[in-house]
Design a protein around this motif. Sequence first.
Motif, PDB file in Angstrom:
ATOM      1  N   ASP A  96       0.840  -1.200   0.000  1.00 47.70           N
ATOM      2  CA  ASP A  96       0.000   0.000   0.000  1.00 47.70           C
ATOM      3  C   ASP A  96       0.879   1.257   0.000  1.00 47.70           C
ATOM      4  O   ASP A  96       1.720   1.429   0.889  1.00 47.70           O
ATOM      5  CB  ASP A  96      -0.902  -0.020   1.239  1.00 47.70           C
ATOM      6  CG  ASP A  96      -1.792   1.190   1.294  1.00 47.70           C
ATOM      7  OD1 ASP A  96      -2.814   1.196   0.598  1.00 47.70           O
ATOM      8  OD2 ASP A  96      -1.449   2.152   2.010  1.00 47.70           O
TER       9      ASP A  96
ATOM     10  N   LYS B  11     -25.595   1.760  -5.281  1.00 46.97           N
ATOM     11  CA  LYS B  11     -24.604   2.770  -5.672  1.00 46.97           C
ATOM     12  C   LYS B  11     -24.880   4.112  -4.990  1.00 46.97           C
ATOM     13  O   LYS B  11     -23.954   4.850  -4.661  1.00 46.97           O
ATOM     14  CB  LYS B  11     -24.582   2.944  -7.188  1.00 46.97           C
ATOM     15  CG  LYS B  11     -23.839   1.806  -7.903  1.00 46.97           C
ATOM     16  CD  LYS B  11     -24.106   1.805  -9.396  1.00 46.97           C
ATOM     17  CE  LYS B  11     -23.383   2.914 -10.128  1.00 46.97           C
ATOM     18  NZ  LYS B  11     -22.039   2.513 -10.565  1.00 46.97           N
ATOM     19  N   SER B  14     -23.101   5.181  -1.734  1.00 50.92           N
ATOM     20  CA  SER B  14     -21.737   5.719  -1.663  1.00 50.92           C
ATOM     21  C   SER B  14     -21.773   7.188  -1.250  1.00 50.92           C
ATOM     22  O   SER B  14     -20.757   7.769  -0.888  1.00 50.92           O
ATOM     23  CB  SER B  14     -21.023   5.555  -2.998  1.00 50.92           C
ATOM     24  OG  SER B  14     -21.657   6.344  -3.977  1.00 50.92           O
ATOM     25  N   ALA B  58     -19.396  -5.977 -10.072  1.00 47.84           N
ATOM     26  CA  ALA B  58     -18.459  -4.889 -10.417  1.00 47.84           C
ATOM     27  C   ALA B  58     -19.183  -3.543 -10.380  1.00 47.84           C
ATOM     28  O   ALA B  58     -18.578  -2.532 -10.006  1.00 47.84           O
ATOM     29  CB  ALA B  58     -17.848  -5.130 -11.793  1.00 47.84           C
ATOM     30  N   SER B  61     -19.898  -2.652  -6.487  1.00 40.61           N
ATOM     31  CA  SER B  61     -18.728  -2.572  -5.612  1.00 40.61           C
ATOM     32  C   SER B  61     -18.027  -1.224  -5.737  1.00 40.61           C
ATOM     33  O   SER B  61     -17.923  -0.669  -6.830  1.00 40.61           O
ATOM     34  CB  SER B  61     -17.742  -3.681  -5.968  1.00 40.61           C
ATOM     35  OG  SER B  61     -16.562  -3.532  -5.212  1.00 40.61           O
ATOM     36  N   LEU B  63     -14.909  -1.071  -4.673  1.00 33.40           N
ATOM     37  CA  LEU B  63     -13.491  -1.450  -4.659  1.00 33.40           C
ATOM     38  C   LEU B  63     -12.961  -1.605  -6.084  1.00 33.40           C
ATOM     39  O   LEU B  63     -13.706  -1.950  -6.996  1.00 33.40           O
ATOM     40  CB  LEU B  63     -13.316  -2.768  -3.900  1.00 33.40           C
ATOM     41  CG  LEU B  63     -13.903  -2.806  -2.486  1.00 33.40           C
ATOM     42  CD1 LEU B  63     -13.686  -4.178  -1.855  1.00 33.40           C
ATOM     43  CD2 LEU B  63     -13.292  -1.724  -1.619  1.00 33.40           C
ATOM     44  N   SER B  64     -11.654  -1.392  -6.249  1.00 33.14           N
ATOM     45  CA  SER B  64     -11.093  -1.511  -7.591  1.00 33.14           C
ATOM     46  C   SER B  64     -11.117  -2.968  -8.057  1.00 33.14           C
ATOM     47  O   SER B  64     -11.354  -3.238  -9.231  1.00 33.14           O
ATOM     48  CB  SER B  64      -9.688  -0.916  -7.629  1.00 33.14           C
ATOM     49  OG  SER B  64      -8.915  -1.401  -6.573  1.00 33.14           O
ATOM     50  N   SER B  65     -10.881  -3.907  -7.140  1.00 35.26           N
ATOM     51  CA  SER B  65     -11.146  -5.313  -7.494  1.00 35.26           C
ATOM     52  C   SER B  65     -12.374  -5.737  -6.688  1.00 35.26           C
ATOM     53  O   SER B  65     -12.284  -5.935  -5.479  1.00 35.26           O
ATOM     54  CB  SER B  65      -9.974  -6.246  -7.141  1.00 35.26           C
ATOM     55  OG  SER B  65      -8.814  -5.527  -6.864  1.00 35.26           O
ATOM     56  N   PRO B  66     -13.508  -5.860  -7.366  1.00 37.65           N
ATOM     57  CA  PRO B  66     -14.761  -6.173  -6.657  1.00 37.65           C
ATOM     58  C   PRO B  66     -14.624  -7.437  -5.818  1.00 37.65           C
ATOM     59  O   PRO B  66     -14.070  -8.440  -6.277  1.00 37.65           O
ATOM     60  CB  PRO B  66     -15.755  -6.391  -7.801  1.00 37.65           C
ATOM     61  CG  PRO B  66     -15.187  -5.657  -8.964  1.00 37.65           C
ATOM     62  CD  PRO B  66     -13.707  -5.764  -8.818  1.00 37.65           C
ATOM     63  N   LYS B 128     -14.728   4.016   2.640  1.00 40.21           N
ATOM     64  CA  LYS B 128     -13.283   3.857   2.898  1.00 40.21           C
ATOM     65  C   LYS B 128     -13.000   3.682   4.381  1.00 40.21           C
ATOM     66  O   LYS B 128     -12.079   2.970   4.769  1.00 40.21           O
ATOM     67  CB  LYS B 128     -12.492   5.066   2.369  1.00 40.21           C
ATOM     68  CG  LYS B 128     -12.365   5.051   0.858  1.00 40.21           C
ATOM     69  CD  LYS B 128     -11.478   6.180   0.373  1.00 40.21           C
ATOM     70  CE  LYS B 128     -11.538   6.264  -1.146  1.00 40.21           C
ATOM     71  NZ  LYS B 128     -11.064   7.562  -1.644  1.00 40.21           N
TER      72      LYS B 128
END
Lengths: 236, 236
Positions: A96, B11, B14, B58, B61, B63-66, B128
């Motif tokens: 990170d 969504k 968020s 995807a 989510s 996150l960048s990698s779901p 986050k």
Amino acid sequence: MITAAEIKFIKSLSQKKFRDSEGLFVVEGEKMVQEALKSGFEVEKVYRKEEIGEAAMARISALSSPSPVLALVKKPDVPFRAPSDGLYLALDGIRDPGNLGTILRIADWFGIDAVYASEDTVELYNPKVVQSTMGAIFRIPFYTANIPSLCSSYPGKVYGTFLDGENMYRKELSASGIIVIGNEANGISANTAACVTDRLFIPPFPADDPGSESLNAAVATAITVAEFRRQNCRKR
Amino acid sequence: MITAAEIKFIKSLSQKKFRDSEGLFVVEGEKMVQEALKSGFEVEKVYRKEEIGEAAMARISALSSPSPVLALVKKPDVPFRAPSDGLYLALDGIRDPGNLGTILRIADWFGIDAVYASEDTVELYNPKVVQSTMGAIFRIPFYTANIPSLCSSYPGKVYGTFLDGENMYRKELSASGIIVIGNEANGISANTAACVTDRLFIPPFPADDPGSESLNAAVATAITVAEFRRQNCRKR
């Protein structure tokens, strides 16, 4: 003034391959640029908002609120120095960017003599790493190294934190040595763990009931380094 | 299956305004969802990749990698409890989501009894923050409070770190009290500082030469709380 080609060039430095080929990295913000200028690093060019305009600054900046100043700094070519009689950190796969930056800032505060990082640690010149060092990048010697080799050839103590280690507060920690910091998800790798001479543990509270399963890598680094310095603050 | 309306709804969470109006927040990842399910929090719905498909996952989510699983969790309605005979943190304007999450994780490891946050601290249910707590959000009592009022009406000791504070390692730290954590850029506000009874300082090394100007807020929290627990580990 700034040309379109310059804007494109600066933006390309957000990618590692261009930082590598150009030997440059980007620093943003008044404080960081001042730190760069007063450091031994070579500052290639400084761009100020007053000179290039707000729109151009917004384009070259990687920050969500563009800072008033950005500099291109040469990556230094520092000859490798092996750890000797000091206190060192060895990073075994820190991924990170914020963690790496924070670890350098901790190293700076606590006078760590050098930081060694495995090949799979996030790149030092990644913009997020650079910014989160808050200037420590200009002060802490940083080397990429094979951590198991580094640790196995080191004559002193090699410390690491493990969930089955010894309570850190019940051990006498030496004034010099290497402290290994493991990967965020997997901890210290097996090859590196084999070279650790002293396995430490940061006790939770109450001692038999950690609420969480672990501490963040930078947080564990901070608590460990602070304890080394607390125990040895009168020895130097 | 998941409908387009559901995707849109998830969504929308968020954004703080929809989390507020719906009373829900989002949790992602196998471990976090497990923690939610075993906590006292009410889990409204769980979405798994096998059930809704990779493309839908995807989309919902953040996150960048779901992750393979995402849950909607009800924000608990916890009646306010004032600090009494325990060790507490009071956050005086923590703005960085990662810092807040990390501070909760530290609180969890070290058995902090509750965390109080000023109105201008980043929202607890920010995705986050939630993810960086690594589950501590389900275990640590968390309240929004006016920090100066809270501290001035507290009968015990109120600690805070300041650059001109006393060396923390030369002080006897009490087993109970409030530890104030200041804003990342500006430290502890004047109104809160006026209520601090014991001003602490984390000494750099060497003692007269901090390389950096400061430590990250979460890092300073970790070092301070660890020292409170080290000094008081045999008292409970």
